[in-house]
Motif scaffolding. Sequence first.
Motif, PDB file in Angstrom:
ATOM      1  N   LYS A 118       0.809  -1.222   0.000  1.00 15.39           N
ATOM      2  CA  LYS A 118       0.000   0.000   0.000  1.00 15.39           C
ATOM      3  C   LYS A 118       0.842   1.273   0.000  1.00 15.39           C
ATOM      4  O   LYS A 118       0.407   2.317  -0.472  1.00 15.39           O
ATOM      5  N   SER A 235      -7.208   1.728  -2.390  1.00 13.70           N
ATOM      6  CA  SER A 235      -7.405   0.623  -3.337  1.00 13.70           C
ATOM      7  C   SER A 235      -8.499   1.010  -4.316  1.00 13.70           C
ATOM      8  O   SER A 235      -8.902   2.177  -4.361  1.00 13.70           O
ATOM      9  N   GLY A 270      -8.598  -7.699  -3.259  1.00 16.13           N
ATOM     10  CA  GLY A 270      -9.538  -7.014  -2.372  1.00 16.13           C
ATOM     11  C   GLY A 270     -10.267  -6.002  -3.247  1.00 16.13           C
ATOM     12  O   GLY A 270     -11.310  -6.279  -3.832  1.00 16.13           O
ATOM     13  N   SER A 273      -5.950  -3.498  -6.268  1.00 18.58           N
ATOM     14  CA  SER A 273      -4.788  -2.668  -6.605  1.00 18.58           C
ATOM     15  C   SER A 273      -3.487  -3.457  -6.757  1.00 18.58           C
ATOM     16  O   SER A 273      -2.735  -3.229  -7.701  1.00 18.58           O
ATOM     17  N   ASN A 274      -3.210  -4.393  -5.843  1.00 19.88           N
ATOM     18  CA  ASN A 274      -1.946  -5.130  -6.004  1.00 19.88           C
ATOM     19  C   ASN A 274      -2.027  -6.046  -7.217  1.00 19.88           C
ATOM     20  O   ASN A 274      -1.064  -6.183  -7.973  1.00 19.88           O
ATOM     21  N   THR A 419       1.922  -9.844  -0.964  1.00 20.97           N
ATOM     22  CA  THR A 419       1.702  -8.414  -0.761  1.00 20.97           C
ATOM     23  C   THR A 419       2.167  -7.877   0.585  1.00 20.97           C
ATOM     24  O   THR A 419       2.394  -6.683   0.711  1.00 20.97           O
TER      25      THR A 419
HETATM   26  C1  PLP Z   1      -4.908  -4.100   1.455  1.00 19.11           C
HETATM   27  C2  PLP Z   1      -4.160  -5.344   1.217  1.00 19.11           C
HETATM   28  C3  PLP Z   1      -4.513  -6.228   0.169  1.00 19.11           C
HETATM   29  C4  PLP Z   1      -5.719  -6.030  -0.724  1.00 19.11           C
HETATM   30  O1  PLP Z   1      -5.818  -4.838  -1.397  1.00 19.11           O
HETATM   31  P1  PLP Z   1      -5.798  -4.752  -2.999  1.00 19.11           P
HETATM   32  O2  PLP Z   1      -6.118  -3.343  -3.279  1.00 19.11           O
HETATM   33  O3  PLP Z   1      -6.781  -5.720  -3.532  1.00 19.11           O
HETATM   34  O4  PLP Z   1      -4.419  -5.083  -3.400  1.00 19.11           O
HETATM   35  C5  PLP Z   1      -3.745  -7.345  -0.040  1.00 19.11           C
HETATM   36  N1  PLP Z   1      -2.694  -7.631   0.732  1.00 19.11           N
HETATM   37  C6  PLP Z   1      -2.316  -6.828   1.756  1.00 19.11           C
HETATM   38  C7  PLP Z   1      -1.137  -7.211   2.584  1.00 19.11           C
HETATM   39  C8  PLP Z   1      -3.038  -5.659   2.032  1.00 19.11           C
HETATM   40  O5  PLP Z   1      -2.667  -4.867   3.039  1.00 19.11           O
END
Ligand code: PLP
Length: 457
Positions: A118, A235, A270, A273-274, A419
């Motif tokens: 993030k 996100s 989620g 974004s990742n 992530t």
């Molecule tokens: C917030 C988070 C996600 C999910 O967010 P995306 O926007 O879908 O990437 C995934 N992994 C971690 C460790 C996070 O903190």
Amino acid sequence: MAKNNEIPYKIYLTESEMPEAWYNFRADMEKKPAPLLDPKTHQPATLDMLSQVFCRELAEQELNDTDRYIPIPQEIRDFYRMSRPSPLVRAYCLEKQLGTPAKIYYKFEGNNTSGSHKLNSAIAQAYYAKKQGLKGVTTETGAGQWGTALSMACSYFDLDCKVFMVKVSYEQKPFRREVMRTYGASVTPSPSETTEIGKKILAEHPGTGGSLGCAVSEAVECAVTNEGYRYVLGSVLNQVVLHQSVIGLETKAALEKYGIKPDVIIGCAGGGSNLGGLIAPFVGERLRGEADYRLLAVEPASCPSLTRGKYAYDYADTGMICPLAKMYTIGADYIPAPNHAGGLRYHGMNTALSELHAQGILEAVSYQQTEVFAAAEQFARIEGILPAPESSHAIRAAIDEAMKCKETGEEKTIVFGLTGTGYFDLAGYAKYNDGELQNYVPTDEELAKSLAKLPQV
Ligand SMILES: *Cc1c(COP(=O)(O)O)cnc(C)c1O
């Protein structure tokens, strides 16, 4: 081309090999994601309208679906250098334990104090806020990953950061709260007496532990009633996916150093974004017809937007202030079961990823949380890293893909996004270790109930 046994355990890029521009895969989409709509008029959102909610340059990035590359300002690259480039790791030990002919790689984004990817977008959002002369930003946080990343980014650029943290998390998960305060953010348990909406909720529900929706409403009210403040999101938005493309660009550069071509690329989802960032350059090649990768999103069975949601306009935020987004959604009203410990609780999905899913370019699977924690445990024990529960969704899918290769004898190359770390998620691990983690799959009726409340567009 190097032989596989010459590939190091960790592939590092040098600082000078770090991307100089973010890659915007929307530019290569023939059919673009549906436009964001003004929540009141239902007309396509304009730059002026978006600029009231977001910083001007971020609003421009949100609407930009024509420029392939957007230069990363030097100030952001200077910050990135503290924890980037991040390593691409060959999971040799996991492969051996699984006895699979598949080759597994993961891109690890947890090596910074906020503990997750993030920070890649937090620093960009803080930079543009500062450049615009704003005093500060407000946001909400549940477990605290986004709030932590944003406080780090704001302190670096000397911006005020006001975080509304769901009260139960504020009380039960004090560690991220203290990281945020150490970085100078003000952290307010939500609902609070500091906003009108907070006071109202407290009067109606004395003693409530709060909710994410309520924290969003407070953060939004705080931003619109304080001169020089904006509300920011970590996100879902296209601007966030754009910033996260640094993950995918580095991954591709590292693979190319050794002439490796992946077959499957996997990310947990989620708000997207990742995942969007990791797959970005690979999506580009697919869209331009240059390569054919399998791209896989992994979500929790208890919050299944891509696998069971509807592709429709919905509120991007529970506060209903952000523009409406056409996306796979299970309804902004949907609240995952309280025992859900695996994260990824967002009700919708980034619009561009939603469109890729509708076009059949992005596949999706879902898993129950006990399967996810089992994969986390297996990975931690053999690869050393304690993964975040969110990241462990991708681990689960990568292990399952590798086990399919064991049956078929295929030597596929699997890449997944790791992530973040799980150091602050030990309450979830405790439940798993104590055998108290329960699976929950919403019924069709439950989903239909929240979907019935989608805005009529
Ligand atoms: C917030 C988070 C996600 C999910 O967010 P995306 O926007 O879908 O990437 C995934 N992994 C971690 C460790 C996070 O903190």
